[in-house]
Motif scaffolding. Structure first.
Motif, PDB file in Angstrom:
ATOM      1  N   LEU A  73      -5.274  -0.777  -0.201  1.00  0.00           N
ATOM      2  CA  LEU A  73      -4.473  -1.706   0.590  1.00  0.00           C
ATOM      3  C   LEU A  73      -4.218  -1.161   1.996  1.00  0.00           C
ATOM      4  O   LEU A  73      -4.220  -1.916   2.979  1.00  0.00           O
ATOM      5  N   LEU A  74      -3.970   0.137   2.111  1.00  0.00           N
ATOM      6  CA  LEU A  74      -3.767   0.726   3.429  1.00  0.00           C
ATOM      7  C   LEU A  74      -5.036   0.667   4.263  1.00  0.00           C
ATOM      8  O   LEU A  74      -4.993   0.421   5.480  1.00  0.00           O
ATOM      9  N   ALA A  75      -6.194   0.876   3.627  1.00  0.00           N
ATOM     10  CA  ALA A  75      -7.457   0.741   4.354  1.00  0.00           C
ATOM     11  C   ALA A  75      -7.661  -0.698   4.808  1.00  0.00           C
ATOM     12  O   ALA A  75      -8.168  -0.955   5.919  1.00  0.00           O
ATOM     13  N   ALA A  76      -7.255  -1.645   3.954  1.00  0.00           N
ATOM     14  CA  ALA A  76      -7.360  -3.053   4.345  1.00  0.00           C
ATOM     15  C   ALA A  76      -6.459  -3.362   5.528  1.00  0.00           C
ATOM     16  O   ALA A  76      -6.818  -4.165   6.405  1.00  0.00           O
ATOM     17  N   TYR A  77      -5.285  -2.704   5.593  1.00  0.00           N
ATOM     18  CA  TYR A  77      -4.419  -2.941   6.750  1.00  0.00           C
ATOM     19  C   TYR A  77      -5.046  -2.402   8.033  1.00  0.00           C
ATOM     20  O   TYR A  77      -4.929  -3.019   9.100  1.00  0.00           O
ATOM     21  N   VAL A  78      -5.705  -1.241   7.947  1.00  0.00           N
ATOM     22  CA  VAL A  78      -6.347  -0.684   9.144  1.00  0.00           C
ATOM     23  C   VAL A  78      -7.379  -1.663   9.692  1.00  0.00           C
ATOM     24  O   VAL A  78      -7.454  -1.904  10.905  1.00  0.00           O
ATOM     25  N   ARG A  79      -8.178  -2.258   8.823  1.00  0.00           N
ATOM     26  CA  ARG A  79      -9.154  -3.259   9.273  1.00  0.00           C
ATOM     27  C   ARG A  79      -8.460  -4.496   9.838  1.00  0.00           C
ATOM     28  O   ARG A  79      -8.892  -5.061  10.845  1.00  0.00           O
ATOM     29  N   GLY A  86       0.809  -1.212   0.000  1.00  0.00           N
ATOM     30  CA  GLY A  86       0.000   0.000   0.000  1.00  0.00           C
ATOM     31  C   GLY A  86       0.841   1.260   0.000  1.00  0.00           C
ATOM     32  O   GLY A  86       0.594   2.197  -0.768  1.00  0.00           O
ATOM     33  N   LEU A  87       1.848   1.300   0.867  1.00  0.00           N
ATOM     34  CA  LEU A  87       2.729   2.464   0.902  1.00  0.00           C
ATOM     35  C   LEU A  87       3.513   2.611  -0.399  1.00  0.00           C
ATOM     36  O   LEU A  87       3.669   3.724  -0.914  1.00  0.00           O
ATOM     37  N   ALA A  88       4.008   1.503  -0.936  1.00  0.00           N
ATOM     38  CA  ALA A  88       4.798   1.566  -2.163  1.00  0.00           C
ATOM     39  C   ALA A  88       3.979   2.128  -3.317  1.00  0.00           C
ATOM     40  O   ALA A  88       4.429   3.018  -4.046  1.00  0.00           O
ATOM     41  N   LEU A  89       2.757   1.622  -3.493  1.00  0.00           N
ATOM     42  CA  LEU A  89       1.936   2.086  -4.605  1.00  0.00           C
ATOM     43  C   LEU A  89       1.495   3.536  -4.412  1.00  0.00           C
ATOM     44  O   LEU A  89       1.554   4.347  -5.355  1.00  0.00           O
ATOM     45  N   ALA A  90       1.048   3.873  -3.200  1.00  0.00           N
ATOM     46  CA  ALA A  90       0.566   5.229  -2.957  1.00  0.00           C
ATOM     47  C   ALA A  90       1.691   6.254  -3.102  1.00  0.00           C
ATOM     48  O   ALA A  90       1.526   7.288  -3.762  1.00  0.00           O
ATOM     49  N   MET A  91       2.850   5.973  -2.513  1.00  0.00           N
ATOM     50  CA  MET A  91       3.954   6.918  -2.576  1.00  0.00           C
ATOM     51  C   MET A  91       4.529   7.023  -3.991  1.00  0.00           C
ATOM     52  O   MET A  91       4.918   8.097  -4.434  1.00  0.00           O
ATOM     53  N   PHE A  92       4.575   5.913  -4.707  1.00  0.00           N
ATOM     54  CA  PHE A  92       5.058   5.987  -6.084  1.00  0.00           C
ATOM     55  C   PHE A  92       4.122   6.826  -6.944  1.00  0.00           C
ATOM     56  O   PHE A  92       4.567   7.654  -7.751  1.00  0.00           O
ATOM     57  N   GLY A  93       2.826   6.613  -6.766  1.00  0.00           N
ATOM     58  CA  GLY A  93       1.877   7.407  -7.541  1.00  0.00           C
ATOM     59  C   GLY A  93       1.997   8.890  -7.261  1.00  0.00           C
ATOM     60  O   GLY A  93       1.943   9.719  -8.176  1.00  0.00           O
ATOM     61  N   LEU A  94       2.179   9.247  -5.992  1.00  0.00           N
ATOM     62  CA  LEU A  94       2.299  10.668  -5.640  1.00  0.00           C
ATOM     63  C   LEU A  94       3.614  11.267  -6.136  1.00  0.00           C
ATOM     64  O   LEU A  94       3.640  12.388  -6.649  1.00  0.00           O
ATOM     65  N   SER A  95       4.709  10.536  -5.981  1.00  0.00           N
ATOM     66  CA  SER A  95       6.012  11.098  -6.342  1.00  0.00           C
ATOM     67  C   SER A  95       6.218  11.214  -7.839  1.00  0.00           C
ATOM     68  O   SER A  95       7.047  12.021  -8.286  1.00  0.00           O
ATOM     69  N   ALA A  96       5.502  10.422  -8.630  1.00  0.00           N
ATOM     70  CA  ALA A  96       5.689  10.452 -10.084  1.00  0.00           C
ATOM     71  C   ALA A  96       4.739  11.412 -10.781  1.00  0.00           C
ATOM     72  O   ALA A  96       4.724  11.483 -12.020  1.00  0.00           O
ATOM     73  N   ILE A  97       3.939  12.161 -10.012  1.00  0.00           N
ATOM     74  CA  ILE A  97       3.019  13.116 -10.623  1.00  0.00           C
ATOM     75  C   ILE A  97       3.814  14.213 -11.319  1.00  0.00           C
ATOM     76  O   ILE A  97       4.776  14.757 -10.768  1.00  0.00           O
ATOM     77  N   GLY A  98       3.398  14.570 -12.519  1.00  0.00           N
ATOM     78  CA  GLY A  98       4.048  15.648 -13.262  1.00  0.00           C
ATOM     79  C   GLY A  98       5.151  15.140 -14.159  1.00  0.00           C
ATOM     80  O   GLY A  98       5.692  14.047 -13.988  1.00  0.00           O
ATOM     81  N   ARG A  99       5.484  15.938 -15.167  1.00  0.00           N
ATOM     82  CA  ARG A  99       6.591  15.688 -16.076  1.00  0.00           C
ATOM     83  C   ARG A  99       6.336  14.514 -17.025  1.00  0.00           C
ATOM     84  O   ARG A  99       7.201  14.158 -17.787  1.00  0.00           O
ATOM     85  N   GLY A 100       5.160  13.875 -16.956  1.00  0.00           N
ATOM     86  CA  GLY A 100       4.848  12.812 -17.892  1.00  0.00           C
ATOM     87  C   GLY A 100       5.745  11.597 -17.801  1.00  0.00           C
ATOM     88  O   GLY A 100       5.874  10.847 -18.778  1.00  0.00           O
ATOM     89  N   LEU A 101       6.365  11.376 -16.646  1.00  0.00           N
ATOM     90  CA  LEU A 101       7.230  10.212 -16.498  1.00  0.00           C
ATOM     91  C   LEU A 101       6.435   8.917 -16.559  1.00  0.00           C
ATOM     92  O   LEU A 101       6.921   7.894 -17.046  1.00  0.00           O
ATOM     93  N   GLY A 135      -3.111   1.680  -3.735  1.00  0.00           N
ATOM     94  CA  GLY A 135      -2.381   1.882  -2.482  1.00  0.00           C
ATOM     95  C   GLY A 135      -3.296   2.285  -1.355  1.00  0.00           C
ATOM     96  O   GLY A 135      -3.188   1.777  -0.222  1.00  0.00           O
ATOM     97  N   ALA A 136      -4.239   3.206  -1.628  1.00  0.00           N
ATOM     98  CA  ALA A 136      -5.185   3.621  -0.589  1.00  0.00           C
ATOM     99  C   ALA A 136      -6.051   2.448  -0.146  1.00  0.00           C
ATOM    100  O   ALA A 136      -6.333   2.282   1.049  1.00  0.00           O
TER     101      ALA A 136
END
Length: 525
Positions: free
Chosen positions: A282-288, A251-266, A279-280
């Motif tokens: 999976l993180l919600a699933a971890y909370v449960r 969850g952290l890997a997917l969410a953080m990758f999505g946020l950090s790669a925003i912009g520049r068309g990478l 990612g969100a």
């Protein structure tokens, strides 16, 4: 020589030695007998002795030293690294956030690994993995290889820093924790202070690849000292929460990758949106999962402790702004103001110099005013000063710029010391490992978000103004954005009780901390 001759020689020697031995006992100013050879006792230097509460922080600081020096040296050299790898400087935020992402992914298991295999063994292995990643970064020929090397570095850093902090938390009394953290942070601050200067000098006069090699000697020294002096602390642990680790890590890997790669068309926008949504989820699933599993990887119920909750949520908001500074400031000085890497490093290192001064006096300030007033008013001042970085221009006098950075480091350091201490004010030893892992993970996520938000704000400002990214007005917008995020942290600090952290600040009355119930047993508002 027969036995009789041997005895006679010993007697003659004793007769010559006895007079000056007696005189030496009689006084230093007594005259020596004629014909005797003056004797001097061998000089014995006093042996330096450091108590555990000072020795352990200095050993753990070697890990922080190589980590901080490496990170700050890279930030100073971003434009040159980007030119060599054929990418834009803003795109290199991936190399920074990937390291922090690895920290966030593997930090949750650091406490369990230390308890299972022993703190000393894990600490030494973590430094070795970090050094291996440094060698990989030095040999990289493209952005992908650099990102992979940084990820390996993050795997090592995820273990060595939280485990080192855990050694302190379990070996030092709470009343001495603030002072021990100050001893820990002073050598660790040498890394970010020397990093910009060394990184700038290496990039200007040699090659940026050498930056990843300068921390290897210190890392080897830290491994040797840890083997000799760090105790093999262990605690009984249950089985690893494998499902929780997979949910939180992915969850952290997917969410953080999505946020950090925003912009520049990478990465295509649809892929980024899918990563963030997955990612969100999976993180919600971890909370449960954490609410029902008897021994979850991350004990989210620790956030019910008011002091720990304030340090995590409020500290994360503050660190978002601070995390963007090592990324934005060198870019502004080099791309917008035209400084070379060495000149940029000589300007930015002054912030760390101010932080070092504060580490010495932080315990006295906390003892005088307490945690709550310091966290509220100092956090507000530090955040507003961060917004002021965006007002720098190419014609700003250097003494003024250096003075602002020095004062900013002074305030920032006081805030970090206070946050790191108040987080564990009401955490007992049995839960210290879980609390350390959760707090360290939150710190790295916040720093990664700071780089991500700062880079996105810089790109957005360029789009809105129609000017290149290196235009000064774009940096003004970026610093204002991250500074206002840090200002919001003071709202969380105001919710602390007036006597929060009184025992650590030296205000606790004798026996009061024993008579009062633990925080988690008090009614929660």
């Amino acid at each position: 020589m027969d036995r009789t001759s041997f005895r006679r020689r010993c007697a003659r020697t004793a007769g010559r030695v006895a007079p000056w031995v007696a005189l030496r006992h009689a006084g230093a100013h007594t005259a020596w007998p004629a014909g005797t050879r003056q004797w001097r006792a061998p000089l014995r230097l006093p042996r330096a002795h450091l108590s555990p509460k000072r020795l352990l922080p200095l050993i753990v600081a070697t890990a922080l030293f190589i980590e901080n020096m490496d990170s700050t040296a890279i930030s100073t050299s971003l434009p040159q690294i980007a030119a060599d790898l054929g990418v834009e400087p803003v795109a290199l935020k991936l190399a920074i956030t990937t390291y922090m992402l690895a920290l966030a992914v593997f930090i949750p298991v650091s406490g369990w690994v230390a308890d299972r295999f022993g703190a000393r063994r894990v600490f030494i292995a973590a430094i070795a993995v970090f050094l291996l990643g440094s060698l990989g970064c030095a040999a990289s020929d493209g952005l992908g290889q650099l990102v992979a090397g940084r990820f390996v570095q993050g795997m090592g850093g995820a273990m060595m820093v939280p485990v080192g902090r855990l050694v302190l938390l379990r070996s030092v009394e709470k009343s001495e924790l603030v002072r021990a953290l100050s001893w820990l942070t002073i050598p660790a601050m040498l890394g970010p202070m020397l990093g910009p200067v060394l990184g700038g000098a290496i990039t200007t006069y040699a090659h940026w690849r050498l930056i990843f090699l300068i921390n290897i000697p210190m890392g080897l020294l830290g491994m040797w000292l840890a083997w000799r002096h760090i105790p093999e602390l262990r605690q009984a642990v249950g089985p690893l929460d494998v499902r929780g680790f997979l949910l939180s890590a992915s969850g952290l890997a997917l969410a953080m990758f999505g946020l950090s790669a925003i912009g520049r068309g990478l990465v295509p926008g649809a892929v980024l949106a899918a990563c963030m949504l997955a990612g969100a989820g999976l993180l919600a699933a971890y909370v449960r999962h954490a609410r029902t599993y008897p021994q979850p990887l991350l004990r989210l119920d620790l956030l019910r402790v008011p002091t720990f909750r304030a340090a995590v949520w409020g500290g994360s908001l503050f660190r978002i702004g601070i995390g963007a500074t090592p990324f934005l400031l060198p870019l502004m000085l080099q791309l917008s103001f035209g400084l070379d890497p060495l000149e940029s490093g000589l300007v930015t290192f002054t912030s760390t110099a101010g932080a070092m001064v504060m580490k010495v006096v932080a315990p006295r300030i906390l003892h005088r005013f307490g945690f709550r007033p310091v966290l509220v008013w100092n956090g507000l001042a530090a955040s507003l000063m961060l917004c002021g970085f965006g007002l720098f221009r190419a014609d700003t006098p250097y003494p003024l710029m250096v003075g602002v950075l020095l004062a900013s480091g002074f305030l920032r350091s006081l805030q970090f010391t206070s946050l790191n201490a108040i987080a564990y004010a009401d955490i007992d030893q049995a839960r210290m490992s879980q609390a350390s892992s959760l707090a360290a993970m939150a710190q790295q996520i916040a720093l990664a978000l700071g780089v991500t938000i700062g880079g996105f704000a810089l790109s957005l400002a360029g789009t809105l103004t129609g000017r290149p990214d290196e235009a000064p007005i774009n940096f003004t917008f970026a610093f204002l954005t991250v500074g206002l995020v840090s200002v919001v942290s003071t709202w969380q600090m105001r919710r602390l009780a007036p006597d929060a952290g009184a025992e650590m600040a030296g205000h606790a009355q004798a026996g009061r901390e024993v008579a009062e119930p633990k925080v988690e047993s008090r009614p929660q508002g």
